[in-house]
Write a protein that holds these residues in place. Structure first.
Motif, PDB file in Angstrom:
ATOM      1  N   ASP A 154       7.657 -17.577  -0.412  1.00  0.00           N
ATOM      2  CA  ASP A 154       6.297 -17.079  -0.163  1.00  0.00           C
ATOM      3  C   ASP A 154       6.300 -16.021   0.938  1.00  0.00           C
ATOM      4  OD1 ASP A 154       5.412 -18.836  -2.104  1.00  0.00           O
ATOM      5  OD2 ASP A 154       4.531 -20.273  -0.680  1.00  0.00           O
ATOM      6  N   LEU A 155       7.066 -16.258   1.999  1.00  0.00           N
ATOM      7  CA  LEU A 155       7.161 -15.287   3.088  1.00  0.00           C
ATOM      8  C   LEU A 155       7.764 -13.973   2.594  1.00  0.00           C
ATOM      9  CD1 LEU A 155       6.859 -14.497   6.057  1.00  0.00           C
ATOM     10  CD2 LEU A 155       9.079 -15.599   6.485  1.00  0.00           C
ATOM     11  N   SER A 156       8.774 -14.080   1.768  1.00  0.00           N
ATOM     12  CA  SER A 156       9.389 -12.880   1.200  1.00  0.00           C
ATOM     13  C   SER A 156       8.371 -12.096   0.372  1.00  0.00           C
ATOM     14  CB  SER A 156      10.588 -13.273   0.333  1.00  0.00           C
ATOM     15  OG  SER A 156      11.149 -12.133  -0.267  1.00  0.00           O
ATOM     16  N   GLU A 157       7.586 -12.770  -0.420  1.00  0.00           N
ATOM     17  CA  GLU A 157       6.558 -12.100  -1.230  1.00  0.00           C
ATOM     18  C   GLU A 157       5.521 -11.419  -0.343  1.00  0.00           C
ATOM     19  OE1 GLU A 157       4.814 -14.429  -4.364  1.00  0.00           O
ATOM     20  OE2 GLU A 157       6.785 -15.201  -4.972  1.00  0.00           O
ATOM     21  N   ILE A 158       5.148 -12.083   0.743  1.00  0.00           N
ATOM     22  CA  ILE A 158       4.184 -11.501   1.684  1.00  0.00           C
ATOM     23  C   ILE A 158       4.765 -10.231   2.304  1.00  0.00           C
ATOM     24  CG2 ILE A 158       3.112 -11.864   3.955  1.00  0.00           C
ATOM     25  CD1 ILE A 158       2.698 -14.820   3.023  1.00  0.00           C
ATOM     26  N   LEU A 159       6.025 -10.291   2.735  1.00  0.00           N
ATOM     27  CA  LEU A 159       6.670  -9.119   3.336  1.00  0.00           C
ATOM     28  C   LEU A 159       6.745  -7.959   2.345  1.00  0.00           C
ATOM     29  CD1 LEU A 159       9.458 -10.906   5.344  1.00  0.00           C
ATOM     30  CD2 LEU A 159       7.801  -9.301   6.317  1.00  0.00           C
ATOM     31  N   LEU A 160       7.081  -8.253   1.124  1.00  0.00           N
ATOM     32  CA  LEU A 160       7.205  -7.199   0.118  1.00  0.00           C
ATOM     33  C   LEU A 160       5.844  -6.682  -0.349  1.00  0.00           C
ATOM     34  CD1 LEU A 160      10.215  -8.648  -1.909  1.00  0.00           C
ATOM     35  CD2 LEU A 160      10.223  -6.697  -0.322  1.00  0.00           C
ATOM     36  N   SER A 161       4.778  -7.412  -0.024  1.00  0.00           N
ATOM     37  CA  SER A 161       3.415  -6.983  -0.367  1.00  0.00           C
ATOM     38  C   SER A 161       2.733  -6.269   0.794  1.00  0.00           C
ATOM     39  CB  SER A 161       2.569  -8.200  -0.771  1.00  0.00           C
ATOM     40  OG  SER A 161       3.105  -8.813  -1.912  1.00  0.00           O
ATOM     41  N   MET A 162       3.479  -6.037   1.882  1.00  0.00           N
ATOM     42  CA  MET A 162       2.917  -5.372   3.049  1.00  0.00           C
ATOM     43  C   MET A 162       2.304  -4.036   2.649  1.00  0.00           C
ATOM     44  SD  MET A 162       4.910  -4.203   6.539  1.00  0.00           S
ATOM     45  CE  MET A 162       5.898  -5.675   6.443  1.00  0.00           C
ATOM     46  N   LYS A 163       1.194  -3.709   3.274  1.00  0.00           N
ATOM     47  CA  LYS A 163       0.531  -2.426   3.063  1.00  0.00           C
ATOM     48  C   LYS A 163       0.660  -1.602   4.328  1.00  0.00           C
ATOM     49  CE  LYS A 163      -1.119  -3.586  -0.964  1.00  0.00           C
ATOM     50  NZ  LYS A 163      -0.350  -3.206  -2.119  1.00  0.00           N
ATOM     51  N   VAL A 164       0.989  -0.339   4.160  1.00  0.00           N
ATOM     52  CA  VAL A 164       1.100   0.572   5.297  1.00  0.00           C
ATOM     53  C   VAL A 164       0.189   1.752   5.009  1.00  0.00           C
ATOM     54  CG1 VAL A 164       2.651   1.895   6.774  1.00  0.00           C
ATOM     55  CG2 VAL A 164       3.513  -0.136   5.581  1.00  0.00           C
ATOM     56  N   SER A 165      -0.620   2.094   6.000  1.00  0.00           N
ATOM     57  CA  SER A 165      -1.538   3.217   5.830  1.00  0.00           C
ATOM     58  C   SER A 165      -1.573   4.061   7.093  1.00  0.00           C
ATOM     59  CB  SER A 165      -2.947   2.711   5.501  1.00  0.00           C
ATOM     60  OG  SER A 165      -3.429   1.872   6.538  1.00  0.00           O
ATOM     61  N   ASP A 166      -2.017   5.297   6.924  1.00  0.00           N
ATOM     62  CA  ASP A 166      -2.169   6.176   8.082  1.00  0.00           C
ATOM     63  C   ASP A 166      -3.619   6.164   8.548  1.00  0.00           C
ATOM     64  OD1 ASP A 166      -3.606   7.823   6.328  1.00  0.00           O
ATOM     65  OD2 ASP A 166      -2.042   9.339   6.196  1.00  0.00           O
ATOM     66  N   HIS A 167      -3.944   7.046   9.482  1.00  0.00           N
ATOM     67  CA  HIS A 167      -5.288   7.069  10.068  1.00  0.00           C
ATOM     68  C   HIS A 167      -6.367   7.474   9.070  1.00  0.00           C
ATOM     69  CE1 HIS A 167      -3.952  11.223  10.390  1.00  0.00           C
ATOM     70  NE2 HIS A 167      -5.215  11.568  10.474  1.00  0.00           N
ATOM     71  N   ASN A 168      -5.980   8.048   7.945  1.00  0.00           N
ATOM     72  CA  ASN A 168      -6.939   8.393   6.886  1.00  0.00           C
ATOM     73  C   ASN A 168      -7.025   7.302   5.823  1.00  0.00           C
ATOM     74  OD1 ASN A 168      -7.654  10.987   7.867  1.00  0.00           O
ATOM     75  ND2 ASN A 168      -5.698  11.772   7.107  1.00  0.00           N
ATOM     76  N   ASN A 169      -6.384   6.181   6.075  1.00  0.00           N
ATOM     77  CA  ASN A 169      -6.323   5.051   5.151  1.00  0.00           C
ATOM     78  C   ASN A 169      -5.558   5.401   3.867  1.00  0.00           C
ATOM     79  OD1 ASN A 169      -6.756   2.332   4.717  1.00  0.00           O
ATOM     80  ND2 ASN A 169      -8.659   2.677   3.596  1.00  0.00           N
ATOM     81  N   THR A 170      -4.645   6.356   3.978  1.00  0.00           N
ATOM     82  CA  THR A 170      -3.785   6.724   2.858  1.00  0.00           C
ATOM     83  C   THR A 170      -2.629   5.736   2.788  1.00  0.00           C
ATOM     84  OG1 THR A 170      -4.342   9.055   3.176  1.00  0.00           O
ATOM     85  CG2 THR A 170      -2.356   8.567   1.891  1.00  0.00           C
ATOM     86  N   ASP A 171      -2.408   5.158   1.618  1.00  0.00           N
ATOM     87  CA  ASP A 171      -1.323   4.202   1.430  1.00  0.00           C
ATOM     88  C   ASP A 171       0.007   4.950   1.464  1.00  0.00           C
ATOM     89  OD1 ASP A 171       0.165   1.952   0.827  1.00  0.00           O
ATOM     90  OD2 ASP A 171      -0.289   2.001  -1.308  1.00  0.00           O
TER      91      ASP A 171
ATOM     92  N   ARG B 186      -6.900  -2.555  11.709  1.00  0.00           N
ATOM     93  CA  ARG B 186      -6.359  -1.727  10.623  1.00  0.00           C
ATOM     94  C   ARG B 186      -7.141  -0.428  10.439  1.00  0.00           C
ATOM     95  NH1 ARG B 186      -5.725  -3.570   4.423  1.00  0.00           N
ATOM     96  NH2 ARG B 186      -4.142  -2.040   3.868  1.00  0.00           N
ATOM     97  N   GLN B 187      -8.349  -0.390  10.936  1.00  0.00           N
ATOM     98  CA  GLN B 187      -9.179   0.806  10.818  1.00  0.00           C
ATOM     99  C   GLN B 187      -8.998   1.752  12.009  1.00  0.00           C
ATOM    100  OE1 GLN B 187     -10.598   0.748   7.804  1.00  0.00           O
ATOM    101  NE2 GLN B 187      -9.752  -1.322   7.703  1.00  0.00           N
ATOM    102  N   LEU B 188      -8.282   1.314  13.050  1.00  0.00           N
ATOM    103  CA  LEU B 188      -8.202   2.079  14.296  1.00  0.00           C
ATOM    104  C   LEU B 188      -6.835   2.685  14.596  1.00  0.00           C
ATOM    105  CD1 LEU B 188     -10.289  -0.352  16.543  1.00  0.00           C
ATOM    106  CD2 LEU B 188     -11.031   1.824  15.552  1.00  0.00           C
ATOM    107  N   GLY B 189      -5.865   2.423  13.768  1.00  0.00           N
ATOM    108  CA  GLY B 189      -4.514   2.884  14.059  1.00  0.00           C
ATOM    109  C   GLY B 189      -4.188   4.256  13.509  1.00  0.00           C
ATOM    110  N   THR B 190      -3.191   4.856  14.116  1.00  0.00           N
ATOM    111  CA  THR B 190      -2.589   6.077  13.594  1.00  0.00           C
ATOM    112  C   THR B 190      -1.696   5.704  12.416  1.00  0.00           C
ATOM    113  OG1 THR B 190      -2.511   6.860  15.887  1.00  0.00           O
ATOM    114  CG2 THR B 190      -1.249   8.120  14.270  1.00  0.00           C
ATOM    115  N   LEU B 191      -1.049   4.541  12.541  1.00  0.00           N
ATOM    116  CA  LEU B 191      -0.192   3.975  11.513  1.00  0.00           C
ATOM    117  C   LEU B 191      -0.463   2.478  11.499  1.00  0.00           C
ATOM    118  CD1 LEU B 191       2.094   4.713   9.503  1.00  0.00           C
ATOM    119  CD2 LEU B 191       3.718   4.256  11.347  1.00  0.00           C
ATOM    120  N   ASN B 192      -0.736   1.919  10.323  1.00  0.00           N
ATOM    121  CA  ASN B 192      -1.180   0.525  10.218  1.00  0.00           C
ATOM    122  C   ASN B 192      -0.301  -0.271   9.260  1.00  0.00           C
ATOM    123  OD1 ASN B 192      -3.880   0.950  11.674  1.00  0.00           O
ATOM    124  ND2 ASN B 192      -3.910   2.490  10.057  1.00  0.00           N
ATOM    125  N   PHE B 193       0.234  -1.380   9.766  1.00  0.00           N
ATOM    126  CA  PHE B 193       1.031  -2.298   8.946  1.00  0.00           C
ATOM    127  C   PHE B 193       0.216  -3.575   8.771  1.00  0.00           C
ATOM    128  CE2 PHE B 193       4.008   0.576  10.806  1.00  0.00           C
ATOM    129  CZ  PHE B 193       5.024   0.730   9.873  1.00  0.00           C
TER     130      PHE B 193
END
Length: 189
Positions: free
Chosen positions: A9-26, A152-159
């Motif tokens: 389950d932890l592995s699935e969570i890690l592989l499902s991580m979302k990363v976005s920039d300050h414009n909320n671009t994936d 997640r809405q305030l970062g330059t880079l969001n994990f």
């Protein structure tokens, strides 16, 4: 069987991580990590400071990573979770400002703030992010639980890791932090 399922389950969570920039671009995990490592290398080259904040287990991760980046990575780094500092600021100013206040004293344009928050909604973490934006400090958020968390809405880079328990969120955050550091160290130290 329970341990194997937890690790899966932890592995699935890690592989499902979302990363976005300050414009909320994936950005995807690999591109996000690559950007973070390059931002860290630029920080080192410019002799800027890397700040970490978090509460509870995230505070301990903050201390650990500040130590690793300072001792082994050659970067000026610190975590704002000294007991005397936090209790004095919490008592005399407000707990909500216990990270933002010292960031306002130490932080300079071009530095980097990394926030670690399982919920992404801790008022003192959100306040630090707002202060960092005010000073023009790069903001990296590491959060979990709900995808619409404030950090997640305030970062330059969001994990964001979609772990819905503290155990999953904190474990995933620790793996991400060590992956970041190990990748940085192999390339730049």
């Amino acid at each position: 069987m329970q341990f194997a399922q937890y690790v899966n389950d932890l592995s699935e969570i890690l592989l499902s991580m979302k990363v976005s920039d300050h414009n909320n671009t994936d950005l995807g995990i690999e591109e996000g990590l690559e950007r973070l490592v390059q931002m860290t290398a630029d920080l080192k080259e410019q002799n800027k400071t890397l700040f970490f904040v978090g509460n509870g287990a995230s505070a301990m991760m903050s201390s650990h990573m500040a130590t690793d980046f300072c001792k082994n990575g050659g970067i000026k780094s610190m975590a704002f979770n000294d007991a005397s500092l936090m209790t004095a600021l919490g008592n005399d100013i407000s707990y909500e400002e216990c990270f933002a206040f010292p960031l306002g004293r130490f932080g300079q344009q071009g530095d980097m703030l990394v926030t670690i928050s399982s919920s992404g909604n801790s008022p003192n973490v959100v306040s630090a992010l707002k202060k960092a934006k005010e000073i023009d400090i790069t903001r990296v958020t590491i959060s979990g639980m709900k995808p619409d968390n404030v950090s997640r809405q305030l970062g330059t880079l969001n994990f964001y890791v979609p772990g819905d328990t503290y155990g999953f969120a904190e474990s995933a955050h620790q793996v991400l932090l060590h992956c970041w550091y190990d990748t940085f160290e192999k390339k730049y130290c």
